[in-house]
Structure formats: C-alpha cells, structure tokens
Design a protein around this motif. Structure first.
Motif, PDB file in Angstrom:
ATOM      1  N   ALA A  24      79.008 -10.147  31.233  1.00 50.97           N
ATOM      2  CA  ALA A  24      79.994 -10.943  31.965  1.00 50.97           C
ATOM      3  C   ALA A  24      80.097 -12.335  31.361  1.00 50.97           C
ATOM      4  O   ALA A  24      79.107 -12.905  30.891  1.00 50.97           O
ATOM      5  CB  ALA A  24      79.638 -11.036  33.438  1.00 50.97           C
ATOM      6  N   SER A  42      87.025  -8.261  37.128  1.00 48.91           N
ATOM      7  CA  SER A  42      87.336  -9.683  37.035  1.00 48.91           C
ATOM      8  C   SER A  42      87.426 -10.266  38.432  1.00 48.91           C
ATOM      9  O   SER A  42      87.796  -9.578  39.389  1.00 48.91           O
ATOM     10  CB  SER A  42      88.652  -9.905  36.275  1.00 48.91           C
ATOM     11  OG  SER A  42      88.872 -11.289  36.052  1.00 48.91           O
ATOM     12  N   THR A  62      76.718 -19.372  32.255  1.00 45.15           N
ATOM     13  CA  THR A  62      78.040 -18.845  31.912  1.00 45.15           C
ATOM     14  C   THR A  62      78.011 -17.419  31.392  1.00 45.15           C
ATOM     15  O   THR A  62      78.885 -16.618  31.738  1.00 45.15           O
ATOM     16  CB  THR A  62      78.712 -19.741  30.856  1.00 45.15           C
ATOM     17  OG1 THR A  62      78.767 -21.082  31.333  1.00 45.15           O
ATOM     18  CG2 THR A  62      80.127 -19.258  30.532  1.00 45.15           C
ATOM     19  N   ALA A 114      81.374 -15.989  32.779  1.00 46.74           N
ATOM     20  CA  ALA A 114      81.612 -16.497  34.135  1.00 46.74           C
ATOM     21  C   ALA A 114      81.545 -18.017  34.186  1.00 46.74           C
ATOM     22  O   ALA A 114      80.589 -18.593  34.698  1.00 46.74           O
ATOM     23  CB  ALA A 114      80.602 -15.898  35.098  1.00 46.74           C
ATOM     24  N   SER A 117      76.959 -16.308  36.782  1.00 47.66           N
ATOM     25  CA  SER A 117      77.190 -14.997  36.256  1.00 47.66           C
ATOM     26  C   SER A 117      76.315 -14.032  36.976  1.00 47.66           C
ATOM     27  O   SER A 117      75.965 -14.258  38.096  1.00 47.66           O
ATOM     28  CB  SER A 117      76.889 -15.077  34.783  1.00 47.66           C
ATOM     29  OG  SER A 117      77.339 -14.061  34.043  1.00 47.66           O
ATOM     30  N   GLU A 154      85.355 -14.935  36.489  1.00 43.45           N
ATOM     31  CA  GLU A 154      84.475 -13.953  35.849  1.00 43.45           C
ATOM     32  C   GLU A 154      85.317 -12.833  35.270  1.00 43.45           C
ATOM     33  O   GLU A 154      86.294 -12.385  35.876  1.00 43.45           O
ATOM     34  CB  GLU A 154      83.497 -13.365  36.870  1.00 43.45           C
ATOM     35  CG  GLU A 154      82.555 -12.305  36.307  1.00 43.45           C
ATOM     36  CD  GLU A 154      83.101 -10.874  36.446  1.00 43.45           C
ATOM     37  OE1 GLU A 154      82.637  -9.984  35.703  1.00 43.45           O
ATOM     38  OE2 GLU A 154      83.989 -10.653  37.292  1.00 43.45           O
ATOM     39  N   ARG A 180      77.493 -23.238  37.504  1.00 45.52           N
ATOM     40  CA  ARG A 180      78.139 -22.135  36.825  1.00 45.52           C
ATOM     41  C   ARG A 180      77.336 -20.893  37.045  1.00 45.52           C
ATOM     42  O   ARG A 180      76.135 -20.975  37.250  1.00 45.52           O
ATOM     43  CB  ARG A 180      78.209 -22.428  35.345  1.00 45.52           C
ATOM     44  CG  ARG A 180      79.239 -23.465  35.062  1.00 45.52           C
ATOM     45  CD  ARG A 180      79.619 -23.313  33.645  1.00 45.52           C
ATOM     46  NE  ARG A 180      80.553 -24.313  33.285  1.00 45.52           N
ATOM     47  CZ  ARG A 180      80.606 -24.839  32.111  1.00 45.52           C
ATOM     48  NH1 ARG A 180      79.764 -24.483  31.200  1.00 45.52           N
ATOM     49  NH2 ARG A 180      81.522 -25.724  31.831  1.00 45.52           N
ATOM     50  N   TRP A 216      78.653 -10.205  41.818  1.00 47.15           N
ATOM     51  CA  TRP A 216      80.085 -10.329  42.100  1.00 47.15           C
ATOM     52  C   TRP A 216      80.508  -9.241  43.070  1.00 47.15           C
ATOM     53  O   TRP A 216      79.999  -8.118  43.034  1.00 47.15           O
ATOM     54  CB  TRP A 216      80.905 -10.270  40.805  1.00 47.15           C
ATOM     55  CG  TRP A 216      80.803 -11.544  40.043  1.00 47.15           C
ATOM     56  CD1 TRP A 216      81.450 -12.721  40.300  1.00 47.15           C
ATOM     57  CD2 TRP A 216      80.001 -11.786  38.889  1.00 47.15           C
ATOM     58  NE1 TRP A 216      81.083 -13.680  39.402  1.00 47.15           N
ATOM     59  CE2 TRP A 216      80.195 -13.139  38.516  1.00 47.15           C
ATOM     60  CE3 TRP A 216      79.124 -11.003  38.139  1.00 47.15           C
ATOM     61  CZ2 TRP A 216      79.553 -13.718  37.432  1.00 47.15           C
ATOM     62  CZ3 TRP A 216      78.481 -11.575  37.064  1.00 47.15           C
ATOM     63  CH2 TRP A 216      78.707 -12.918  36.722  1.00 47.15           C
TER      64      TRP A 216
END
Length: 491
Positions: free
Chosen positions: A298, A339, A257, A300, A20, A309, A18, A211
């Motif tokens: 965030a 996103s 996350t 995520a 972020s 995300e 996971r 991201w």
C-alpha cells in the motif's frame, strides 16, 4: 522523526500523521492456534483503547468501526501506545470503575424484517432461517443478538493484542473466540528512513488490515446475522470468517507512507474449529492444503486534512473442496486492488472506498468429485462505499456491491441461470452520542443506534424466479430486501 516521537506528538493533538497498513509472518503461530475463532462479527472501537491512550473514540474513528489515520497508526504500532492517566480517557476522576486490565464489553440488539416473509418449504434455496426456520414469519426481534468480551491493548512491553470472545445468538448459537490479532512491534531509523516493523499472528486474512476496504472490515459495518447473501463468494471473502484459517506474518511501514506485508495461512482441523467455537460441523468449503501465501502492499500518504491509500493484496492457495482427500486440490488465486480517500475535519468526515477482488479457480478436484462442471471459473467482486459523518455523531453510509463470474451448470445448480451474478445496495444511518466521551460516571461508554436497509438488484443469477424449486411461488431478488434496526453498546 522516528515513529515513537510521531505517536507521542499525535497524542498531543498534532495533525501531521501518515499511515498505511500492516501484518504478517511468524513468531506467534502457537498463539494464533490457541486463539482461533467462531462467529464472524465485526468489532473494533474498544473502550479499553480509550482508557489506555487517554483519547476519546473520535480520535481513532470517524464513526466506529472506521479508522482515522491516528487509529491506523495505533493498530500498526501493535495496540501498545499509551498516554492515558490512571482514569483513562478525559482523566475521568469520577469514573465508577477503572479496570486494571484492558478489558471491554459489547452488547448488540436488533430487529430484522424481510420484504417478503420466508416461505416453507425453501427447496434448494438457502435462506437464513433464525432458530432453525420459521415458516411465513417476517419479523425477528433479538434483544441479545451478540455479546462479546475483549482484551484490547498492551500485554507486555512491545507485545499487544486484540482478542474477542463472542456469543452469537444466530442460527448457529455458538460461543467462542472471534477476531484475533496479536502483534509484536518495534521501530528503527536508517538515515532519513523511519521504519515501523511488526510480527503478527491472526485468525483470518485481512483482519490485521488497517483500511476499511478489505473483507474483514468493509461496509456494511453492522449487519443482521440473518441477512441474505449470494451463494458464491471469493476465497478472501469466505476466509474473512475467523474460524477458517490462522496465519502469521511480518510487515514494515516506512516513513508513515509505504506499507508491505507477507504472511502465510493454514486451516485448522474441523475438531479444533468446533472446540474453539465454530458451528458444528464447520464449513469445509475452503480448507487449505498446506500453507497459503498472502501479500499486502500500500501507498498511503497523509497531508493536512486529507488521507489517501491505494494498494493491492492477494492470496494463493491449494484448496481441498469439502475437505475431500484423494482427488487432488483446486488451485485458487485471488488478486485484489483497493483505494480509500478521507477528508477529516473537527466537524466533517468524508470517506470514499473502493475494492475489487479477481479470482481464478482451477477446479480440478471439484470437477472430479462432481463428474462435470467447468475446469476453470472466474469470480469478480466489486464494492464501492461512501460515508459522511457530521460532528462525530451522525453518520450516513451507502455501499454498492456486485459479484459476477463464470456460469457453471454444476457449481451453481441452485438457480435457473446457473450463475453467481448478484448485486445490491446497503444504506445505513446511525446516531453515535458518545464519540467525544461518555457520561462522567463511565466516560468510556460508546453506543451506535442505527437503521440499515439492504436492497438486492439481483441474487444468485437473476432478479426474478431465483428459487426455481418452489415456483410458481418462487422468490424474486427484491423479496429478500432487508430492514435491520440495531443498537450497539460498548463499555
């Protein structure tokens, strides 16, 4: 499970990661200044990372530059994760040379063609004329458009770095330090809560982000240095040029996350920017007075083949317009929402992205300097992007972007509508033959061969007559549609 164990299992092929994002506050401010930057070219999928981890590029990237959950976790962990043997990716015993340091190289060549050649004189209309301007020319071939050398990987212990030195054969033709991100990271567990924490020093807001929604890393991932674009832009978009601001910050990533970051950025002096490779004179439009706070939040989650995300980020700054002292400052506030969704299998990779930046400009200083114009303006930058990659080898990306804002007869006097409104599409098709590993003699080689086409629906306030100084032979927005054919090789 603590993050260190999670990373180790991920290198063994485990599917359950996971992620972020990360970045922010103090520690290495002197390092950030020492490494500030020059030409804002994007680059990230480093062969040195592959050697260090023992993984192929497809582990961290759907099609470089775009990160997978594993690639985001590697970056959040400070570029220090190992796993590679003495010959790096794929245990390539027959590799010609295994560099002792995490060094990598980039070479980019390109061909640029405009829908209509650049006409002289250009009047008040800003055109990206290669080599100081070429009247009526419609093609530009550059076999050495960009060359970079990278240090990407562990420095010592929990300290890692991504640093890029670049020669850009564009209008400015400068050599200097490009993107920079220095990190010191650690992990701890409190009950059922796993925390990855980090301190970062970097040289432009959002370069530390993981991201591909934010300005530093968003689509289009490759573009001609002679591309057209709107005259207006938000502060966050403009500061994504690495030479304009340096900052430090701190971040936490909880249970793979939840991500939170706080940072602060300031501007270097023009002399320092020039010494570090910025065009001379450097762009003074977004000179920060003091320090500008930056935040990032965030959510995520990652489950099975899916990663999602949704988040927000922003910056608040007092700006000295054109580095003018004694007239006060403009108060700029950028608030952004983004996103991203990914569906990733061994054969297919689908990524959808959205980003929206809202900017409020309180232009007290600009109004005083110009003797008119609006006291308060707004800009809104919206971007949608979708990408499909087949077998880690063939990629197709489509991006729609739209910039809208307040009309201002002084600020946007370059167009007949006095407007910043612009919109368009960018399409990119690419072939990546070595995402799963390069030739045996040099397994870390990676190449991207592609064709991109930029289409303008409107530019600087309109679809037609966007260059009123040169009318009746003025340009239309579609005249600036641009074909870009490129070859990008890293080793």
């Amino acid at each position: 499970m603590v993050l260190k164990v999670a990373i180790a299992k991920a290198f063994q092929g485990e599917d359950r990661l996971r992620i972020s994002l990360r970045s922010a506050l103090s520690l290495a401010a002197p390092l950030a200044v020492a490494f500030s930057l020059s030409a804002p070219e994007k680059a990230a999928a480093l062969p040195s990372f592959a050697r260090q981890t023992g993984q192929t590029c497809s582990t961290c990237h759907t099609a470089y530059l775009q990160l997978t959950p594993f690639g985001r976790l590697f970056k959040l962990n400070g570029y220090i994760s190992g796993g590679g043997g003495p010959y790096g990716a794929s245990g390539a015993q027959d590799a010609l040379f295994d560099p002792p340091l995490p060094i990598a190289f980039l070479w980019q060549a390109g061909y640029t063609n405009y829908n209509r050649g650049l006409d002289a004189p250009t009047g008040n209309y800003s055109v990206p004329s290669p080599n100081g301007g070429f009247s009526g020319q419609n093609n530009y071939v550059d076999l050495a458009q960009q060359a970079s050398i990278f240090y990407g990987g562990k420095v010592y212990g929990n300290l890692g770095m991504f640093a890029q030195l670049t020669y850009a054969n564009d209008r400015a033709r400068v050599f200097g330090l490009d993107n920079l991100d220095i990190r010191y990271t650690g992990q701890f567990t409190a009950g059922n809560i796993d925390v990855l924490w980090g301190i970062t020093a970097n040289n432009n807001p959002t370069v530390q982000d993981v991201w591909n929604t934010v300005p530093a890393w968003q689509a289009p991932f490759l573009d001609t240095p002679f591309a057209f674009g709107p005259a207006a832009g938000t502060m966050l978009d403009s500061l994504a040029s690495p030479s304009l601001a340096v900052g430090t910050g701190a971040y936490v990533f909880i249970n793979n996350t939840y991500y939170a970051e706080m940072a602060a950025y300031g501007s270097l002096t023009p002399t320092m920017q020039t010494k570090l490779g910025s065009p001379s004179p450097p762009d003074p439009a977004f000179t920060i007075d003091g320090l500008a706070p930056y935040y990032r939040l965030a959510f995520a989650p990652v489950w099975g083949e899916h990663a999602f995300e949704i988040g927000t980020y922003g910056m608040f700054a007092n700006i000295l317009p054109d580095r003018t002292f004694g007239v006060g400052t403009n108060k700029m506030a950028d608030v952004a929402f983004d996103s991203q969704y990914q569906w990733l299998t061994d054969e297919h990779a689908v990524t959808l992205r959205a980003n929206y930046i809202f900017e409020r400009q309180s232009l007290d200083a600009t109004t005083l300097i110009n003797g008119g114009g609006n006291g308060v303006n707004y800009l809104r930058n919206f971007r949608l992007s979708g990408e499909y990659v087949y077998n880690h080898m063939y990629s197709f990306t489509a991006t729609y972007w739209q910039l809208t804002g307040s009309s201002d007869a002084v600020l946007y006097a370059n167009n007949i509508n006095y407007s910043p409104n612009s919109a368009g599409w960018v399409f990119d098709v690419a072939y990546l033959p070595f995402m799963r590993g390069g030739p045996k003699i040099w397994p870390w080689l990676n190449t991207r061969l592609g064709v991109a086409y930029s289409l303008f629906n409107r530019l600087d306030g309109g679809a037609t007559n966007i260059d009123p100084i040169n009318c009746p032979n003025c340009r239309n927005a579609k005249d600036n549609n641009t074909l870009f054919v490129y070859a990008w090789t890293m080793w």
